[in-house]
Scaffold this active site. Sequence first.
Site, short mmCIF file in Angstrom:
data_model
loop_
_atom_site.label_atom_id
_atom_site.label_comp_id
_atom_site.label_asym_id
_atom_site.label_seq_id
_atom_site.Cartn_x
_atom_site.Cartn_y
_atom_site.Cartn_z
N GLY A 21 -4.58 5.86 7.15
CA GLY A 21 -3.54 5.48 7.55
C GLY A 21 -2.40 6.25 8.43
O GLY A 21 -1.29 6.29 8.00
N SER B 85 -1.62 6.59 11.65
CA SER B 85 -1.06 5.97 12.76
C SER B 85 0.57 5.58 12.84
O SER B 85 1.02 5.31 13.94
CB SER B 85 -2.01 4.78 13.31
OG SER B 85 -1.83 3.71 12.14
N GLY C 34 4.28 5.78 10.02
CA GLY C 34 5.06 6.14 8.93
C GLY C 34 4.59 7.53 8.14
O GLY C 34 4.65 8.49 8.93
N ASP D 144 -11.92 0.97 9.05
CA ASP D 144 -11.34 0.43 7.99
C ASP D 144 -11.59 0.94 6.66
O ASP D 144 -12.94 0.82 6.57
CB ASP D 144 -11.64 -1.09 8.28
CG ASP D 144 -10.84 -2.09 7.15
OD1 ASP D 144 -10.35 -1.45 6.04
OD2 ASP D 144 -11.01 -3.43 7.58
N SER E 81 -0.20 7.97 -4.59
CA SER E 81 0.18 6.73 -5.55
C SER E 81 1.51 6.47 -5.11
O SER E 81 1.99 6.44 -4.16
CB SER E 81 0.16 7.55 -6.97
OG SER E 81 0.42 6.48 -8.09
N TYR F 234 0.95 -4.32 -6.87
CA TYR F 234 1.48 -3.02 -6.10
C TYR F 234 1.34 -1.92 -6.95
O TYR F 234 0.90 -1.00 -7.07
CB TYR F 234 2.48 -3.09 -5.24
CG TYR F 234 2.95 -1.62 -4.47
CD1 TYR F 234 2.03 -1.17 -3.41
CD2 TYR F 234 3.67 -1.04 -5.10
CE1 TYR F 234 2.24 -0.10 -2.80
CE2 TYR F 234 3.87 0.34 -4.40
CZ TYR F 234 3.07 0.71 -3.30
OH TYR F 234 3.41 1.65 -2.69
N SER F 235 2.30 -2.35 -8.17
CA SER F 235 2.38 -1.20 -9.23
C SER F 235 1.12 -0.98 -9.99
O SER F 235 0.70 0.09 -10.33
CB SER F 235 3.44 -1.71 -10.25
OG SER F 235 4.78 -1.50 -9.53
N ALA F 236 0.16 -1.74 -9.99
CA ALA F 236 -0.97 -1.80 -10.68
C ALA F 236 -2.11 -1.12 -10.03
O ALA F 236 -2.70 0.02 -10.32
CB ALA F 236 -1.72 -3.29 -10.97
N SER F 237 -2.07 -1.35 -8.77
CA SER F 237 -3.12 -0.70 -7.72
C SER F 237 -2.83 0.79 -7.71
O SER F 237 -3.57 1.79 -7.52
CB SER F 237 -2.87 -1.26 -6.26
OG SER F 237 -1.64 -0.74 -5.69
N LYS F 238 -1.27 1.27 -7.68
CA LYS F 238 -1.06 2.57 -7.57
C LYS F 238 -0.98 3.45 -8.95
O LYS F 238 -1.45 4.61 -9.05
CB LYS F 238 0.50 2.73 -7.22
CG LYS F 238 0.68 2.15 -5.55
CD LYS F 238 -0.02 3.20 -4.69
CE LYS F 238 0.01 2.95 -3.26
NZ LYS F 238 -0.83 3.65 -2.38
N THR G 14 10.28 3.45 6.15
CA THR G 14 9.07 3.25 7.10
C THR G 14 8.86 1.71 7.49
O THR G 14 9.60 0.86 6.75
CB THR G 14 7.89 3.83 6.47
OG1 THR G 14 7.52 3.01 5.48
CG2 THR G 14 8.27 5.13 5.95
#
Length: 357
Positions: free
Chosen positions: A102, A104, A106, A142, A220, A234-238, A269
């Site tokens: 990632g 490319s 931000g 990817d 995270s 999103y919170s759960a994935s982090k 960003t």
Amino acid sequence: WRMRTASSYMDSICLLRCILSPMAPDGPAPPDLSIFFCTQYTQNPAVRQWPQERTVTEVRKSSQLVHCNFAAGLIEYLKNSKKMKAISMASTTEARVAVITGGSSGIGLHAARALRGRGLKVYELSRRAENAEPGVMHLQADVTDEAQVDAAVAEILRREGRIDILINNAGFGISGAIEFTPAQEARRQFDVNFFGMVNMNRAVLPVMRQQGGGRIVNMSSVAAPIAIPFQAYYSASKAAVRTYSLALASEVRPFGIEVCVIMPGDIATGFTAARRKSCDGDDVYHGRIARSVAVMEHDEQTGMTAEFAGQFVARRATQKRAKLICTMGHKYALFVFLMRILPIGLTTRIVGRIYAS
């Protein structure tokens, strides 16, 4: 420096006497500070007491006298110590290779620039066909595709022969009510944010293990310890990234591999515009979904700069010793601390008042 045995105490006193005595107003001229210096003292030095002339002392190392001046001896000791080895590894960056996903835009782009500025060879992996950032090598991949990840890592190894730092930065966010979020969207969130990191680590860990060390930095979020309403997946994935990283650190520590988890707060960003927003059910929730997302976006757009975040990541990736969990931003570090010490019911209500009212 630290002496290694009990007998070294007197040797240290003698050496200090030699260094400090010329400072006395009526003392003799400064002596020639030539010594027989070694890093491992035995219990039976050849000469225990310092001569009145304060010119030479002899110390036995493995039944062999080694002559060198004080400065050279001290440098040799430091070079042979573990501390000096760690400093050398941290400061010698010319041949080190960093890989960032990632990268490319931000945080990833600014982290790649910062790493390049520190003298590292930087490889950036993203889905884009090309990246015009000078001095940063781009590979299209990817992270959710294991075959593409394996091919990219193999290409880096073909070119460089090693990977010293891996920064798992690829990710995106979705928002919406849990009740109305399609399962495929939730799976996609975990595929990129969590399993993309898993794919990269599985490809790079054997390399680092065989070369005897390396560092993995997993991105995270403050949203991991502070679960955000209407941003649950999103919170759960982090949170999964954070927990996974703690377990990984214990597993790979014997191989000299360090793991660092960075939890950023709000950052200005393109992440905000790229968020996949769903207002399905907003009428049922009396407009709370839209209001919550508006608060999130305002906080992000007025948050830390991407350049600051990139410098922070690069610094953590290259520092002498990796801190296992790092919170980016003093304000957010305070929030995380309060989450640990306050009752969970109270903190949940506070977060709800901010993001779900």
